[in-house]
Design an enzyme around this catalytic site. Sequence first.
Site, short mmCIF file in Angstrom:
data_model
loop_
_atom_site.label_atom_id
_atom_site.label_comp_id
_atom_site.label_asym_id
_atom_site.label_seq_id
_atom_site.Cartn_x
_atom_site.Cartn_y
_atom_site.Cartn_z
N SER A 7 0.84 -1.20 0.00
CA SER A 7 0.00 0.00 0.00
C SER A 7 0.87 1.24 0.00
O SER A 7 2.03 1.19 0.41
CB SER A 7 -0.90 0.02 1.24
N ASP A 8 0.32 2.36 -0.45
CA ASP A 8 0.99 3.62 -0.17
C ASP A 8 0.76 3.93 1.31
O ASP A 8 -0.03 3.27 1.99
CB ASP A 8 0.48 4.74 -1.06
N TYR A 9 1.46 4.92 1.81
CA TYR A 9 1.52 5.24 3.24
C TYR A 9 0.12 5.45 3.82
O TYR A 9 -0.53 6.44 3.55
CB TYR A 9 2.37 6.50 3.40
N THR A 10 -0.37 4.49 4.60
CA THR A 10 -1.69 4.47 5.25
C THR A 10 -2.85 4.51 4.27
O THR A 10 -3.97 4.85 4.66
CB THR A 10 -1.86 5.62 6.28
N SER A 11 -2.61 4.14 3.02
CA SER A 11 -3.72 4.24 2.05
C SER A 11 -4.82 3.23 2.33
O SER A 11 -5.97 3.45 1.91
CB SER A 11 -3.19 4.08 0.62
#
Length: 738
Positions: free
Chosen positions: A278-282
């Site tokens: 995932s992207d950061y906390t996506s």
Amino acid sequence: MRLRFLYIALICLFNQSFSQNYEVKVDSLMQLMTLQEKIGQTVMYGGHWDQTGPFVGADNGKYIREGNMGAMLNAMSAKGTRDLQKIAVEETRLGIPLLFGYDVIHGHRTIFPINLGLSASWDLKMVEESSRIAAEEASAEGIHWTFAPMIDVSREPRWGRISEGAGEDVYLNSVIGQAYVRGFQGDDLSQPNTILACAKHYVAYGAAQAGRDYHTTNMGEGELRNVYLPPFKAAVDAGVETFMSAFNELNGVPTSGNKFTLRDILRDEWKYDGFVVSDYTSINEMIQHGFAKDSIDAARIGMNAGVEMDMMGHVYRLHLQKLVEENKVPEAYINEACKRILLAKYKLGLFDDPYHYIDEEREATTAYKPEFLTKAREIAAASSVLLQNKNNALPLSKHTKKIAFIGPLVKDESDIIGNWAAQGDRGGKAVSVFEGISEYLNSNQILYAKGCDILKDDDSGFKEAISISKQADEIVLVMGEDHHMSGEAASRTDLKIPGIQPKLIKKIREANPNKKITLVLMNGRPLNLSDEVNLVDAILEVWFPGTMGGSATADLLFGTVNPSGKLTVTFPRNVGQVPIYYNMKNTGRPIPESNPKEDYKSNYIDVPNTPLFVFGHGLSYTEFEYSDFKLSSENLTFSKTIEASITITNTGNSDGHEIAQLYIHDKVGSVTRPVKELKGFQKIFLKKGEKKTVTFTISVEDLKFYNSEMIYGVETGEFEIAIAPSSDFKFKYSFQLQ
């Protein structure tokens, strides 16, 4: 403890017995793992830093020891990664090594031009060389994995992250993305100077509404498949080891929870076998999107959709085991995710030697090698674009008595390396333009004034700047954006040169109506230069050129290097034209050539439809003539190819590079087709007076697209074709597909 050593002994036995069969090793290891340990491999948390370097936070240390973390973000240095890896290997039940990831976007210590700038070189070898050097430097600091390349097609200059990609074209993003992958990953991932590449952001992130970062994207499946997916398929074909899901939603479904793109297309259609992070906390952000009701629901959606590693979100570590026990997430998905992550670690050689990336001597001697800096200087020059050169204002002469250098970026050593500059030094290592020109001029030839800041509304420096401009024989302005004004979360609605810099340009021209004025631009996006083209003679776009940017800029200004870069993104006349790009669709009422002022046509009433600078535009200190276009046949078949060729002659007085661009237009289709599409290019070097013939081979593969039924294929009919120096041309030739 004795049991733990037995497990380690078993793992070593697997390594010896199945050295060439990673899957057998992974399957054997996974038989020893608990469900929670498998989930632990899907978890990534960030490293911590103090004044002396990285350290292990209490929570992270606990998660590692418990087997609840498989990867770390922002942890580096030989000592720091050794300390962390030692915990994972020596203080856990199974001794599974950690994976260390970091944003190595356009260089690590030695910083190259921002990616949009580097794409303007149209030089795939240089792209690969830059990422190879970045991998050398990053891996020497214990990094195994970069979150690059970004291969989001973007026609949106308001979007700050346009700076991280290769611009507006599908084909260019595809081949440039592949070059980055080759450079980062090399030929053998088990070598300690390679790192995993990551194709991001999957998918359609570059089409965010209104150019606002993290915002919604809406498009038909045809546009998705014909424009935004192809670079990612190209990355799969190049062997990219990881993918990153994006922040945006796509047609109502967040991309980090989108089964259609992640499982149906990426896994089932493309047969991709790497892992998705995932992207950061996506994953968590699906709650804010209104797609998940809480973090438990977000974890369920993310894993079921096909995101196999949770970056900084905590939701997999906290909730996946219970979701499996409640039959809300199939255990098979956990096994698949764990296996893919472990396979990447095996490919990197981390199970054979968890510390083989960690070498303090290599770390101390790799960064900023002289050959790296030499290459960075060469690449920065090749990435710069000469947008305008009226009155032959450039190149400058080293014998000019006085040259005034004015602007907030003349002596800058921070903004020059741009955003996402990894561990690049923003003071000391980066060469400013002032330092670069000092290699060419004596101090008594240089006049300098800052004039103003980039953003502050303070014109108190104007007086000095105007005064020295009057004393000079020629004037060079070095202006542009602050590096924070492009990149992530840096969208702009005003595309003009920021602050009061435009006002200073106007004042200097008013004070010097007959002097040659050159504008050197540093920026991370296309700018509205509609006023500046009338106020200055030459405009040299150097983007944010990197560590050796000042030297490269001086090489261009004084003609040691002939500019050869060409735009990979359109420069609009103003923000009201956005989105504007070269391969648009036509309308039912295009402006007729025979009567351009005819009423009720698709046009603006205040500006022309055309951009200020077109895709593919870029000038040189010499001139090139295109002649003698030839087609080997006017009929293409499904089983045979045809060749298109043209002769290019250097008719000017300098040696130089030219980038010949192949364009094709499908005149009639079952769905409307773009007015032109780039299908190839060649960058050639010609000495003055020299001529060369460039040849392109065309097959049906170059003509395929997804139709309205989402079938990928080609349709018979007439195709227009051209080989040109930019996208600004009219078709004269055609062929038939029969």
